[in-house]
Design an enzyme around this catalytic site. Sequence first.
Site, mmCIF file in Angstrom:
data_model
loop_
_atom_site.group_PDB
_atom_site.id
_atom_site.type_symbol
_atom_site.label_atom_id
_atom_site.label_comp_id
_atom_site.label_asym_id
_atom_site.label_seq_id
_atom_site.Cartn_x
_atom_site.Cartn_y
_atom_site.Cartn_z
ATOM 1 N N HIS A 1 0.605 -1.341 -0.052
ATOM 2 C CA HIS A 1 -0.021 -0.085 0.137
ATOM 3 C C HIS A 1 0.968 1.157 -0.087
ATOM 4 O O HIS A 1 0.294 2.241 -0.298
ATOM 5 C CB HIS A 1 -0.894 -0.043 1.265
ATOM 6 C CG HIS A 1 -0.448 0.187 2.480
ATOM 7 N ND1 HIS A 1 -0.077 -0.532 3.459
ATOM 8 C CD2 HIS A 1 -0.199 1.439 3.107
ATOM 9 C CE1 HIS A 1 0.441 -0.248 4.460
ATOM 10 N NE2 HIS A 1 0.454 1.227 4.484
ATOM 11 N N ASP B 1 0.258 -7.471 1.368
ATOM 12 C CA ASP B 1 0.628 -6.218 1.727
ATOM 13 C C ASP B 1 2.208 -5.949 1.799
ATOM 14 O O ASP B 1 2.773 -5.362 2.389
ATOM 15 C CB ASP B 1 0.023 -5.298 2.874
ATOM 16 C CG ASP B 1 0.021 -4.095 2.964
ATOM 17 O OD1 ASP B 1 0.122 -3.433 1.856
ATOM 18 O OD2 ASP B 1 0.053 -3.475 4.062
ATOM 19 N N GLY C 1 3.231 6.625 7.661
ATOM 20 C CA GLY C 1 4.399 6.769 7.487
ATOM 21 C C GLY C 1 5.464 5.507 7.913
ATOM 22 O O GLY C 1 6.629 5.566 7.131
ATOM 23 N N ASN C 2 5.182 5.176 9.053
ATOM 24 C CA ASN C 2 5.884 3.919 9.446
ATOM 25 C C ASN C 2 5.746 2.683 8.685
ATOM 26 O O ASN C 2 6.538 1.761 8.876
ATOM 27 C CB ASN C 2 5.443 3.450 10.940
ATOM 28 C CG ASN C 2 6.205 4.182 12.051
ATOM 29 O OD1 ASN C 2 5.690 5.263 12.566
ATOM 30 N ND2 ASN C 2 7.531 4.115 12.151
ATOM 31 N N SER C 3 4.504 2.609 7.809
ATOM 32 C CA SER C 3 4.376 1.516 7.038
ATOM 33 C C SER C 3 5.659 1.187 6.269
ATOM 34 O O SER C 3 6.176 1.902 5.478
ATOM 35 C CB SER C 3 2.988 1.778 5.980
ATOM 36 O OG SER C 3 1.760 1.815 7.017
ATOM 37 N N GLY D 1 -10.397 -23.808 -4.973
ATOM 38 C CA GLY D 1 -12.005 -23.623 -5.277
ATOM 39 C C GLY D 1 -12.974 -23.638 -3.988
ATOM 40 O O GLY D 1 -14.003 -23.885 -4.276
#
Length: 376
Positions: A129, A159, A230-232, A287
Amino acid sequence: MNSNRFKKAFGIFTIIILLSGNAAIADQATDSSTVSLDSKKIDGEVYFKASDFVKALGGELIHDEKNDTYSYRKPNDVPAAIAKVSPAVVGIIGKPDDSESQNSDNRFSLAHGTGIIIKSDGWIVTNAHVVKNMKNLTVVTTTGKQYAVKETKLDEESDIALVKIAATELPTAKLADHLNVQVGETVVAIGTPISFSLRNSVSVGVISGIDRSIHSTYRLLQTDAAINPGNSGGPLVNLKGEVVGINSLKFAEVGVDSLGFSIPIETVNYVTGQLFKYGKVKRPYSGLELEESWAAVVGLPTNEPLTVASVETSSPSAAAGIKQGDVIYSIDSVNVSTLIDFNEQLKKYLPGDQAKLMILSNGDLITKTITFSESN
């Protein structure tokens, strides 16, 4: 040294060893290593050289000449861990590629996050992200040097993303080989909170939980180390200076404090390994649409199996004879009680691999063999 002074110097260390025993045992559990010291046994007491102790465990031996006593100052492991990892932590900044936004032409409309250099030739791991739908991405190192991002590989489901810059001989962070942390263990978060001018900010906390499933396909680590916007993409680091997770999200609302989550290093290694090898994550497709028990949904401990809510036509599960209403107990003898359990087990397989599912179907406990195809 006379015998009385010998006993004074080592009497303190007898106490210290007892006090640090739990720490030594914990380190042995997580690192599978022990420290050996030459020692002598006198009158039932074990003695060893103080200099050997300090050399093995670090810290400082302090002699009070006035009182002729010795004290031991433990090493501060937090700065040492930061020093190992911080040079490999970068800021990532760019412009959101949102043509519908009224601020799309505003040169100050920027977004940023954090990344970790994992290969000296310019490969950096971060959150998906952080880099999704971004243009003009720029990486800024701890030395202030700027690099344009040349390539991006991302996996939204986990992510996790990789970005490439044109650089060589960069400092790299050590990623833990596997997740081996304990609740209460001290950890450090490094990142770029709120403002890009705050790059390589540090917060310290503990591991609050190791088996969380908040808005994730896979398990998450919970920490009370401060994680802000911002730490992401930044590292969660243990006191050995190893990256044990990538900071990904936090709960932020009135009355909620210190509730952050990181992607465990095992998931990071799994996803980046596939991104490097295939350019994407080749997930096995079954499935199946599965339902958890009520207990699992509300977060209660449970061993209740998963229920098959539906089976897609012409899917691997349909070909294996699995039907709606069947109950799945295990995959290759590993019990699964939650969707997270199921997804974690699927990390072991590639499309084309086979697995044996233990199923309760029409009152009979049977084994079905499924051959996975590739998820779209």
